[in-house]
Each structure stands twice: as structure tokens, then as C-alpha cells.
Motif scaffolding. Structure first.
Motif, PDB file in Angstrom:
ATOM      1  N   SER A   1       8.719   2.354  -7.762  1.00  0.00           N
ATOM      2  CA  SER A   1       9.277   3.141  -8.866  1.00  0.00           C
ATOM      3  C   SER A   1      10.506   2.445  -9.416  1.00  0.00           C
ATOM      4  O   SER A   1      11.313   1.897  -8.657  1.00  0.00           O
ATOM      5  CB  SER A   1       9.700   4.530  -8.384  1.00  0.00           C
ATOM      6  OG  SER A   1       8.623   5.229  -7.839  1.00  0.00           O
TER       7      SER A   1
ATOM      8  N   LYS B   1       4.255   2.914  -2.697  1.00  0.00           N
ATOM      9  CA  LYS B   1       4.593   3.242  -4.080  1.00  0.00           C
ATOM     10  C   LYS B   1       5.736   2.354  -4.514  1.00  0.00           C
ATOM     11  O   LYS B   1       6.525   1.881  -3.695  1.00  0.00           O
ATOM     12  CB  LYS B   1       5.023   4.704  -4.199  1.00  0.00           C
ATOM     13  CG  LYS B   1       3.889   5.673  -4.023  1.00  0.00           C
ATOM     14  CD  LYS B   1       4.341   7.080  -4.345  1.00  0.00           C
ATOM     15  CE  LYS B   1       3.126   7.992  -4.247  1.00  0.00           C
ATOM     16  NZ  LYS B   1       3.373   9.298  -4.774  1.00  0.00           N
TER      17      LYS B   1
ATOM     18  N   GLY C   1      -5.044   1.520  -8.511  1.00  0.00           N
ATOM     19  CA  GLY C   1      -3.677   1.266  -8.092  1.00  0.00           C
ATOM     20  C   GLY C   1      -3.223  -0.095  -8.565  1.00  0.00           C
ATOM     21  O   GLY C   1      -4.006  -0.923  -9.010  1.00  0.00           O
TER      22      GLY C   1
ATOM     23  N   GLN D   1       1.390   3.834  -7.874  1.00  0.00           N
ATOM     24  CA  GLN D   1       0.774   3.763  -6.550  1.00  0.00           C
ATOM     25  C   GLN D   1       0.294   2.331  -6.357  1.00  0.00           C
ATOM     26  O   GLN D   1      -0.296   1.738  -7.254  1.00  0.00           O
ATOM     27  CB  GLN D   1      -0.410   4.732  -6.464  1.00  0.00           C
ATOM     28  CG  GLN D   1      -1.089   4.768  -5.120  1.00  0.00           C
ATOM     29  CD  GLN D   1      -0.183   5.320  -4.032  1.00  0.00           C
ATOM     30  OE1 GLN D   1       0.495   6.313  -4.239  1.00  0.00           O
ATOM     31  NE2 GLN D   1      -0.180   4.664  -2.886  1.00  0.00           N
TER      32      GLN D   1
ATOM     33  N   SER E   1       6.510   4.839 -12.308  1.00  0.00           N
ATOM     34  CA  SER E   1       6.228   4.914 -10.876  1.00  0.00           C
ATOM     35  C   SER E   1       4.745   4.613 -10.694  1.00  0.00           C
ATOM     36  O   SER E   1       3.912   5.142 -11.424  1.00  0.00           O
ATOM     37  CB  SER E   1       6.556   6.310 -10.340  1.00  0.00           C
ATOM     38  OG  SER E   1       6.272   6.392  -8.969  1.00  0.00           O
TER      39      SER E   1
ATOM     40  N   ASP F   1       0.835  -1.210   0.000  1.00  0.00           N
ATOM     41  CA  ASP F   1       0.000   0.000   0.000  1.00  0.00           C
ATOM     42  C   ASP F   1       0.870   1.260   0.000  1.00  0.00           C
ATOM     43  O   ASP F   1       0.564   2.241   0.645  1.00  0.00           O
ATOM     44  CB  ASP F   1      -0.978   0.000   1.183  1.00  0.00           C
ATOM     45  CG  ASP F   1      -0.270  -0.047   2.531  1.00  0.00           C
ATOM     46  OD1 ASP F   1       0.959  -0.210   2.560  1.00  0.00           O
ATOM     47  OD2 ASP F   1      -0.963   0.084   3.550  1.00  0.00           O
TER      48      ASP F   1
END
Length: 143
Positions: A23, A21, A46, A32, A30, A19
Motif C-alpha cells: 500500500s 499486500k 494479484g 494484493q 493498495s 504474497d
């Protein structure tokens, strides 16, 4: 088994893991992350690791099919595709595990040739090689 890597990439996950990020270190992507409702999270927009695995596996397997076809003298038909469905949940032995199902569509190839090509491709695809000892994998071939 020995691997001589020719390409490397890296990613960083921050926040709560599933939960947070994630990248790519080179800045090209990147995302979420969100925990799916089915796994006790809020769901919604997401990504999650299983979605990312499905994206990578489907693309990798299609590329490996092209290599396998070239080696066998078979032409991959236009409109060919690979759909990867990844499942995740508790294992009977404890912890969590994943399942993978590939729907390989090779329109216009005869069924026997298509099935032989898919079977051979599992030996070429690095994703298939990486998971063959620990993931329940099913391949469905449509022509």
C-alpha cells in the motif's frame, strides 16, 4: 552521482512480501500480491513487484520521451506508447535478477529520429538510469 530529490513517496509491504499486500503510505493505492506460478506460487489475480515495475517504467519512459523530444525539437506523435516487459529469475552468479525490454512505438516518426530519441531518453529517464548497471535492457523501436 548526486541526486537532489524534489518528490518523495513511500509504500509499505505486509504479510509474506510477494504474497502479502502493498500500500502507498498516502492511501491512494493498495494491492494484493501473489507469487506467479512460474516462480513457484499459486498465481492468479494479484500484483507482484515485476508488474509494478513494468507499470512504472513504461509510464516514466513515455514521460521522459516527451522531455527528450521537447529538448530536440521533435514532436511525439499521437498514439505513441511504451510497453515495458519485465522478466525475473535466477542469476548465474546467484540470487535473482531482472531483465527489461521496452517496445517504444512512435508512429509517423522516421526510424533514425525515433532511435536517436529513444537512446537519448535512456539518459533522461530515472528508471533507465537506476538500472543501467545491473539489468539487461533491450529497446525495440517501431515507427
Amino acid at each position: 552521482m548526486s541526486v537532489d530529490p524534489k518528490y518523495f513517496t513511500s509504500a509499505v509491504a505486509t504479510g509474506g512480501g510477494r504474497d502479502g499486500k502493498t500500500s502507498l503510505s498516502d492511501g491512494t493505492l493498495s494491492l494484493q500480491l501473489v507469487v506467479p506460478r512460474e516462480l513457484g506460487g499459486p498465481g492468479g489475480d494479484g500484483a507482484n513487484p515485476e508488474k509494478l515495475f513494468a507499470l512504472g517504467y513504461s509510464a516514466c519512459f513515455l514521460g521522459a520521451l516527451r522531455i527528450g523530444a521537447q529538448k530536440s525539437g521533435t514532436k511525439i506523435p499521437d498514439g505513441s506508447s511504451v510497453e515495458a516487459t519485465i522478466g525475473m529469475g535466477p542469476r548465474s552468479e546467484g540470487g535473482y535478477g531482472i531483465t527489461a525490454e521496452l517496445l517504444v512505438k512512435l508512429p509517423g516518426l522516421d526510424k533514425a529520429t525515433a532511435e536517436e530519441l529513444v537512446a537519448a531518453t535512456h539518459g533522461i529517464c530515472p528508471y533507465s538510469n537506476a538500472i543501467k548497471q545491473s539489468v539487461s535492457l533491450k529497446s525495440i523501436v517501431e515507427v
